[in-house]
Design a protein around this motif. Sequence first.
Motif, mmCIF file in Angstrom:
data_model
loop_
_atom_site.group_PDB
_atom_site.id
_atom_site.type_symbol
_atom_site.label_atom_id
_atom_site.label_comp_id
_atom_site.label_asym_id
_atom_site.label_seq_id
_atom_site.Cartn_x
_atom_site.Cartn_y
_atom_site.Cartn_z
ATOM 1 N N SER A 51 0.806 -1.216 0.000
ATOM 2 C CA SER A 51 0.000 0.000 0.000
ATOM 3 C C SER A 51 0.842 1.269 0.000
ATOM 4 N N ASN A 52 2.156 1.149 0.121
ATOM 5 C CA ASN A 52 3.044 2.312 0.155
ATOM 6 C C ASN A 52 3.703 2.514 -1.208
ATOM 7 N N THR A 53 4.055 3.753 -1.503
ATOM 8 C CA THR A 53 4.783 4.065 -2.725
ATOM 9 C C THR A 53 6.231 3.631 -2.563
ATOM 10 N N CYS A 54 6.763 2.938 -3.554
ATOM 11 C CA CYS A 54 8.147 2.476 -3.514
ATOM 12 C C CYS A 54 9.077 3.663 -3.752
ATOM 13 N N ARG A 55 9.998 3.857 -2.813
ATOM 14 C CA ARG A 55 10.986 4.927 -2.914
ATOM 15 C C ARG A 55 12.359 4.349 -2.644
ATOM 16 N N MET A 56 13.396 5.017 -3.173
ATOM 17 C CA MET A 56 14.765 4.558 -2.975
ATOM 18 C C MET A 56 15.709 5.743 -2.908
ATOM 19 N N TYR A 57 16.913 5.462 -2.403
ATOM 20 C CA TYR A 57 17.979 6.462 -2.395
ATOM 21 C C TYR A 57 19.303 5.749 -2.614
ATOM 22 N N SER A 60 25.413 6.885 -1.690
ATOM 23 C CA SER A 60 26.311 8.041 -1.708
ATOM 24 C C SER A 60 25.591 9.349 -1.398
ATOM 25 N N ASP A 61 24.258 9.396 -1.571
ATOM 26 C CA ASP A 61 23.488 10.615 -1.310
ATOM 27 C C ASP A 61 22.147 10.258 -0.675
ATOM 28 N N PRO A 62 22.128 9.979 0.634
ATOM 29 C CA PRO A 62 20.876 9.571 1.279
ATOM 30 C C PRO A 62 19.840 10.687 1.392
ATOM 31 N N SER A 63 20.216 11.923 1.105
ATOM 32 C CA SER A 63 19.248 13.020 1.214
ATOM 33 C C SER A 63 18.336 13.109 -0.008
ATOM 34 N N GLU A 64 18.734 12.521 -1.127
ATOM 35 C CA GLU A 64 17.944 12.559 -2.362
ATOM 36 C C GLU A 64 17.137 11.267 -2.483
ATOM 37 N N ILE A 65 15.817 11.355 -2.307
ATOM 38 C CA ILE A 65 14.940 10.183 -2.365
ATOM 39 C C ILE A 65 14.140 10.231 -3.657
ATOM 40 N N TYR A 66 14.124 9.093 -4.373
ATOM 41 C CA TYR A 66 13.446 8.987 -5.662
ATOM 42 C C TYR A 66 12.232 8.067 -5.550
ATOM 43 N N VAL A 67 11.180 8.380 -6.288
ATOM 44 C CA VAL A 67 10.022 7.496 -6.418
ATOM 45 C C VAL A 67 10.305 6.540 -7.573
ATOM 46 N N VAL A 68 10.072 5.253 -7.357
ATOM 47 C CA VAL A 68 10.360 4.231 -8.362
ATOM 48 C C VAL A 68 9.095 3.960 -9.177
ATOM 49 N N HIS A 69 9.221 4.036 -10.501
ATOM 50 C CA HIS A 69 8.101 3.829 -11.417
ATOM 51 C C HIS A 69 8.256 2.507 -12.161
ATOM 52 N N ASP A 70 7.158 1.994 -12.710
ATOM 53 C CA ASP A 70 7.200 0.735 -13.454
ATOM 54 C C ASP A 70 7.763 0.903 -14.864
ATOM 55 N N ALA A 71 7.730 2.096 -15.400
ATOM 56 C CA ALA A 71 8.272 2.423 -16.719
ATOM 57 C C ALA A 71 8.615 3.905 -16.716
ATOM 58 N N SER A 79 5.102 -0.760 -2.451
ATOM 59 C CA SER A 79 6.015 -1.395 -1.518
ATOM 60 C C SER A 79 5.285 -1.704 -0.216
ATOM 61 N N THR A 80 5.729 -2.741 0.475
ATOM 62 C CA THR A 80 5.156 -3.056 1.782
ATOM 63 C C THR A 80 5.759 -2.177 2.874
ATOM 64 N N SER A 81 6.906 -1.573 2.598
ATOM 65 C CA SER A 81 7.600 -0.751 3.590
ATOM 66 C C SER A 81 7.393 0.736 3.300
ATOM 67 N N PRO A 82 7.127 1.523 4.323
ATOM 68 C CA PRO A 82 7.020 2.977 4.102
ATOM 69 C C PRO A 82 8.392 3.646 3.975
ATOM 70 N N ARG A 83 9.450 2.930 4.327
ATOM 71 C CA ARG A 83 10.801 3.489 4.263
ATOM 72 C C ARG A 83 11.400 3.293 2.875
ATOM 73 N N PRO A 84 12.225 4.227 2.412
ATOM 74 C CA PRO A 84 12.883 4.061 1.102
ATOM 75 C C PRO A 84 13.968 2.990 1.161
ATOM 76 N N PHE A 85 14.196 2.321 0.032
ATOM 77 C CA PHE A 85 15.220 1.299 -0.090
ATOM 78 C C PHE A 85 16.569 1.957 -0.350
ATOM 79 N N LYS A 86 17.612 1.390 0.230
ATOM 80 C CA LYS A 86 18.983 1.854 -0.011
ATOM 81 C C LYS A 86 19.571 1.072 -1.169
ATOM 82 N N VAL A 87 20.065 1.780 -2.190
ATOM 83 C CA VAL A 87 20.676 1.141 -3.356
ATOM 84 C C VAL A 87 22.144 1.565 -3.391
ATOM 85 N N LEU A 88 23.028 0.587 -3.542
ATOM 86 C CA LEU A 88 24.460 0.875 -3.603
ATOM 87 C C LEU A 88 24.818 1.439 -4.973
#
Length: 89
Positions: A51-57, A60-71, A79-88
């Motif tokens: 029920s949550n919007t998938c977000r990631m960061y 190297s820059d945890p202050s910039e959070i992006y919304v993840v789209h299907d296309a 996403s099941t988590s309200p927290r953004p995912f960390k991507v290396l």
Amino acid sequence: MKTKFLLPMIAMIFAIGMSFANVESNASSAIGFIQTDEGWEQVDVGCETGSNTCRMYYSSDPSEIYVVHDAPGGNPLKSTSPRPFKVLD
């Protein structure tokens, strides 16, 4: 005589047990797209249905959070988590 029977039996039990221990680690990962200053970028995140919007960061820059789209320009992934995912990087 018992060791000739016991050793192959133990090897067979270990072989069967190890076949169940090998699990794909990226089974729940999804391919998504984020919009950056340079345009749309493909990312691999752990978004699932929820029920949550998938977000990631990026790590190297945890202050910039992006919304993840299907296309590119598509709908946001869920996403099941309200927290953004960390991507290396």
